[in-house]
Motif scaffolding. Structure first.
Motif, PDB file in Angstrom:
ATOM      1  N   LEU A  63       0.823  -1.208   0.000  1.00  0.00           N
ATOM      2  CA  LEU A  63       0.000   0.000   0.000  1.00  0.00           C
ATOM      3  C   LEU A  63       0.859   1.261   0.000  1.00  0.00           C
ATOM      4  O   LEU A  63       0.575   2.210  -0.721  1.00  0.00           O
ATOM      5  CB  LEU A  63      -0.919   0.001   1.220  1.00  0.00           C
ATOM      6  N   SER A  64       1.882   1.263   0.846  1.00  0.00           N
ATOM      7  CA  SER A  64       2.760   2.428   0.928  1.00  0.00           C
ATOM      8  C   SER A  64       4.167   1.980   1.303  1.00  0.00           C
ATOM      9  O   SER A  64       4.350   0.972   1.983  1.00  0.00           O
ATOM     10  CB  SER A  64       2.242   3.447   1.942  1.00  0.00           C
ATOM     11  N   VAL A  65       5.140   2.756   0.852  1.00  0.00           N
ATOM     12  CA  VAL A  65       6.556   2.489   1.119  1.00  0.00           C
ATOM     13  C   VAL A  65       7.234   3.821   1.403  1.00  0.00           C
ATOM     14  O   VAL A  65       6.947   4.828   0.754  1.00  0.00           O
ATOM     15  CB  VAL A  65       7.227   1.809  -0.102  1.00  0.00           C
ATOM     16  N   GLN A  66       8.111   3.797   2.386  1.00  0.00           N
ATOM     17  CA  GLN A  66       8.961   4.955   2.669  1.00  0.00           C
ATOM     18  C   GLN A  66      10.407   4.495   2.520  1.00  0.00           C
ATOM     19  O   GLN A  66      10.797   3.467   3.089  1.00  0.00           O
ATOM     20  CB  GLN A  66       8.750   5.500   4.084  1.00  0.00           C
ATOM     21  N   ILE A  67      11.185   5.259   1.760  1.00  0.00           N
ATOM     22  CA  ILE A  67      12.586   4.941   1.519  1.00  0.00           C
ATOM     23  C   ILE A  67      13.427   6.091   2.063  1.00  0.00           C
ATOM     24  O   ILE A  67      13.148   7.261   1.793  1.00  0.00           O
ATOM     25  CB  ILE A  67      12.856   4.736   0.019  1.00  0.00           C
ATOM     26  N   PHE A  68      14.458   5.718   2.808  1.00  0.00           N
ATOM     27  CA  PHE A  68      15.376   6.683   3.403  1.00  0.00           C
ATOM     28  C   PHE A  68      16.754   6.478   2.784  1.00  0.00           C
ATOM     29  O   PHE A  68      17.303   5.377   2.863  1.00  0.00           O
ATOM     30  CB  PHE A  68      15.442   6.495   4.919  1.00  0.00           C
ATOM     31  N   LEU A  69      17.300   7.506   2.168  1.00  0.00           N
ATOM     32  CA  LEU A  69      18.629   7.467   1.572  1.00  0.00           C
ATOM     33  C   LEU A  69      19.561   8.376   2.365  1.00  0.00           C
ATOM     34  O   LEU A  69      19.181   9.494   2.711  1.00  0.00           O
ATOM     35  CB  LEU A  69      18.589   7.975   0.126  1.00  0.00           C
ATOM     36  N   THR A  70      20.779   7.918   2.610  1.00  0.00           N
ATOM     37  CA  THR A  70      21.728   8.791   3.307  1.00  0.00           C
ATOM     38  C   THR A  70      22.202   9.909   2.400  1.00  0.00           C
ATOM     39  O   THR A  70      22.623  10.955   2.884  1.00  0.00           O
ATOM     40  CB  THR A  70      22.943   8.008   3.835  1.00  0.00           C
ATOM     41  N   ASP A  71      22.128   9.701   1.095  1.00  0.00           N
ATOM     42  CA  ASP A  71      22.497  10.729   0.121  1.00  0.00           C
ATOM     43  C   ASP A  71      21.454  10.707  -0.990  1.00  0.00           C
ATOM     44  O   ASP A  71      21.385   9.748  -1.762  1.00  0.00           O
ATOM     45  CB  ASP A  71      23.896  10.456  -0.431  1.00  0.00           C
ATOM     46  N   ILE A  72      20.633  11.729  -1.063  1.00  0.00           N
ATOM     47  CA  ILE A  72      19.545  11.772  -2.046  1.00  0.00           C
ATOM     48  C   ILE A  72      20.079  11.685  -3.472  1.00  0.00           C
ATOM     49  O   ILE A  72      19.361  11.290  -4.394  1.00  0.00           O
ATOM     50  CB  ILE A  72      18.640  13.018  -1.827  1.00  0.00           C
ATOM     51  N   ALA A  99      18.048  10.978   4.790  1.00  0.00           N
ATOM     52  CA  ALA A  99      18.053  10.874   6.248  1.00  0.00           C
ATOM     53  C   ALA A  99      19.372  10.271   6.724  1.00  0.00           C
ATOM     54  O   ALA A  99      19.994   9.476   6.024  1.00  0.00           O
ATOM     55  CB  ALA A  99      16.895   9.989   6.718  1.00  0.00           C
ATOM     56  N   LYS A 100      19.757  10.625   7.911  1.00  0.00           N
ATOM     57  CA  LYS A 100      20.912  10.005   8.548  1.00  0.00           C
ATOM     58  C   LYS A 100      20.427   8.701   9.179  1.00  0.00           C
ATOM     59  O   LYS A 100      19.477   8.703   9.951  1.00  0.00           O
ATOM     60  CB  LYS A 100      21.472  10.946   9.616  1.00  0.00           C
ATOM     61  N   LEU A 101      21.090   7.583   8.855  1.00  0.00           N
ATOM     62  CA  LEU A 101      20.677   6.279   9.375  1.00  0.00           C
ATOM     63  C   LEU A 101      21.531   5.879  10.571  1.00  0.00           C
ATOM     64  O   LEU A 101      22.609   6.419  10.789  1.00  0.00           O
ATOM     65  CB  LEU A 101      20.760   5.223   8.269  1.00  0.00           C
ATOM     66  N   ALA A 102      21.052   4.918  11.342  1.00  0.00           N
ATOM     67  CA  ALA A 102      21.697   4.524  12.598  1.00  0.00           C
ATOM     68  C   ALA A 102      23.116   3.994  12.399  1.00  0.00           C
ATOM     69  O   ALA A 102      23.980   4.209  13.246  1.00  0.00           O
ATOM     70  CB  ALA A 102      20.846   3.483  13.321  1.00  0.00           C
ATOM     71  N   LYS A 107      23.278   2.713   3.389  1.00  0.00           N
ATOM     72  CA  LYS A 107      23.006   3.768   2.415  1.00  0.00           C
ATOM     73  C   LYS A 107      21.507   3.962   2.185  1.00  0.00           C
ATOM     74  O   LYS A 107      21.088   4.999   1.700  1.00  0.00           O
ATOM     75  CB  LYS A 107      23.693   3.439   1.095  1.00  0.00           C
ATOM     76  N   VAL A 108      20.717   2.933   2.542  1.00  0.00           N
ATOM     77  CA  VAL A 108      19.272   2.976   2.271  1.00  0.00           C
ATOM     78  C   VAL A 108      18.538   2.120   3.295  1.00  0.00           C
ATOM     79  O   VAL A 108      19.049   1.109   3.766  1.00  0.00           O
ATOM     80  CB  VAL A 108      18.978   2.528   0.811  1.00  0.00           C
ATOM     81  N   GLU A 109      17.347   2.570   3.649  1.00  0.00           N
ATOM     82  CA  GLU A 109      16.452   1.823   4.530  1.00  0.00           C
ATOM     83  C   GLU A 109      15.051   1.952   3.977  1.00  0.00           C
ATOM     84  O   GLU A 109      14.686   3.003   3.415  1.00  0.00           O
ATOM     85  CB  GLU A 109      16.521   2.385   5.952  1.00  0.00           C
ATOM     86  N   LEU A 110      14.254   0.906   4.123  1.00  0.00           N
ATOM     87  CA  LEU A 110      12.899   0.892   3.564  1.00  0.00           C
ATOM     88  C   LEU A 110      11.939   0.346   4.600  1.00  0.00           C
ATOM     89  O   LEU A 110      12.243  -0.615   5.302  1.00  0.00           O
ATOM     90  CB  LEU A 110      12.878   0.010   2.311  1.00  0.00           C
TER      91      LEU A 110
END
Length: 117
Positions: A63-72, A99-102, A107-110
């Motif tokens: 239904l929905s996904v959020q992706i976090f990149l350390t470098d867009i 976003a800054k990840l833990a 490099k990416v989190e979903l």
């Protein structure tokens, strides 16, 4: 009232939680953080497929996904993995942010939400 099912419990979280006809994915990161962003995303999507399968559903039900990149600026390479994996007939709503990840090696989190079958 629906039961709550927790998949792949770890020390601080579960890989996914199923409730009320939905599967909520925890933030998924690559098992091998030495990979480039496309490689990390490919690994993450493999993990998503596995979690969805354990819940009895698949990526066509996202239904929905959020992706976090350390470098867009890595979005083009990340999208190569995403586009190769995506069910073109059943695209989820999606947001992608920097976003800054833990772990600095990630490099990416979903994360995302899918409907059960």
């Amino acid at each position: 009232m629906s039961d709550i099912t927790r998949l792949e419990p770890e020390e601080r979280l579960c890989g996914a939680v199923i409730y009320n006809g939905l599967i909520h994915l925890a933030g998924q990161v690559a098992d091998d953080p030495s990979l480039d962003v496309k490689g990390q995303m490919t690994d993450i999507l493999r993990q998503v497929d596995s979690l969805l399968s354990k819940a009895g559903t698949d990526k066509s039900r996202l239904l929905s996904v959020q992706i976090f990149l350390t470098d867009i600026n890595d979005i083009t390479e990340m999208n190569k993995a995403w586009d190769a994996w995506l069910d073109q007939d059943n695209k989820p709503a999606r947001a992608t942010v920097e976003a800054k990840l833990a772990n600095p090696a990630w490099k990416v989190e979903l994360t995302g939400i899918a409907a059960l079958r």
